[in-house]
Design a protein around this motif. Structure first.
Motif, PDB file in Angstrom:
ATOM      1  N   GLU A   1       9.779   8.336  15.398  1.00 44.01           N
ATOM      2  CA  GLU A   1       9.354   7.454  14.318  1.00 44.01           C
ATOM      3  C   GLU A   1       9.793   6.019  14.603  1.00 44.01           C
TER       4      GLU A   1
ATOM      5  N   HIS B   1       7.335   2.881   8.193  1.00 38.93           N
ATOM      6  CA  HIS B   1       7.738   3.800   9.267  1.00 38.93           C
ATOM      7  C   HIS B   1       6.553   4.658   9.644  1.00 38.93           C
TER       8      HIS B   1
ATOM      9  N   HIS C   1       4.791   8.386  11.048  1.00 40.34           N
ATOM     10  CA  HIS C   1       4.899   9.849  11.008  1.00 40.34           C
ATOM     11  C   HIS C   1       4.176  10.429  12.221  1.00 40.34           C
TER      12      HIS C   1
ATOM     13  N   SER D   1       7.860  12.430   3.138  1.00 43.73           N
ATOM     14  CA  SER D   1       8.534  13.718   3.306  1.00 43.73           C
ATOM     15  C   SER D   1       9.619  13.865   2.238  1.00 43.73           C
TER      16      SER D   1
ATOM     17  N   ASP E   1      12.169  11.409   2.995  1.00 41.40           N
ATOM     18  CA  ASP E   1      11.816  10.053   2.546  1.00 41.40           C
ATOM     19  C   ASP E   1      12.163   9.874   1.067  1.00 41.40           C
TER      20      ASP E   1
HETATM   21 ZN   LIG Z   1       8.741   9.627   6.546  1.00 41.78          ZN
END
Ligand SMILES: [Zn+2]
Length: 139
Positions: A24, A83, A85, A93, A96
């Motif tokens: 990432e 960011h 993925h 997620s 996150d």
């Molecule tokens: Zn993420």
């Protein structure tokens, strides 16, 4: 809230995600508030310093976050983070969500098989402890 992102900054984020794939990438979104809109005027790369599993996790050094918060605190301010993925959809997620702060907008770029695709934007609803998707305009 609407997020407005210049195409050139989107291209920088896509390039960053390509470079760090399959890990990432992460960085800052800097710009101004304009009524209900947040207009990004600058992206800034950050290093993913997560100690392991950087394919599915990222951490920005908290000192870098503090630095950006201090540097941009007037008309041009720190609006959020981006960011990537790798090989996962552009959906936040559980990780996150766990680490999200209020106010900041979180942009997520999906990069399946090393090729950037969808970008989404998210804002934390602190009371619900859930993300709400924001409208994204590329200009
Ligand atoms: Zn993420």
């Amino acid at each position: 809230m609407d997020l407005v992102l210049p195409r050139s900054i989107l291209e920088d984020i896509r390039a960053h995600a390509r470079e760090t794939y399959p890990e990432e990438c992460c960085g800052f979104l800097i710009g101004r508030e304009d009524g209900t809109r947040r207009v990004v005027t600058q992206g800034r790369r950050a290093r993913n310093v997560h100690p392991e599993m950087r394919e599915v996790r990222y951490t920005i050094d908290p000192r870098d976050v503090l630095h950006v918060d201090r540097e941009f605190r007037a008309d041009i301010r720190h609006l959020g983070f981006y960011h990537s993925h790798p090989d996962h959809p552009a959906q936040p997620s559980a990780f996150d969500l766990e680490r999200a702060w209020p106010y900041y907008v979180y942009a997520i770029l999906a990069i399946p098989r090393g090729e950037p695709s969808e970008l989404t934007g998210w804002l934390l609803d602190a009371e619900q402890r859930a993300f709400k998707e924001v409208a994204l305009t590329i200009v």
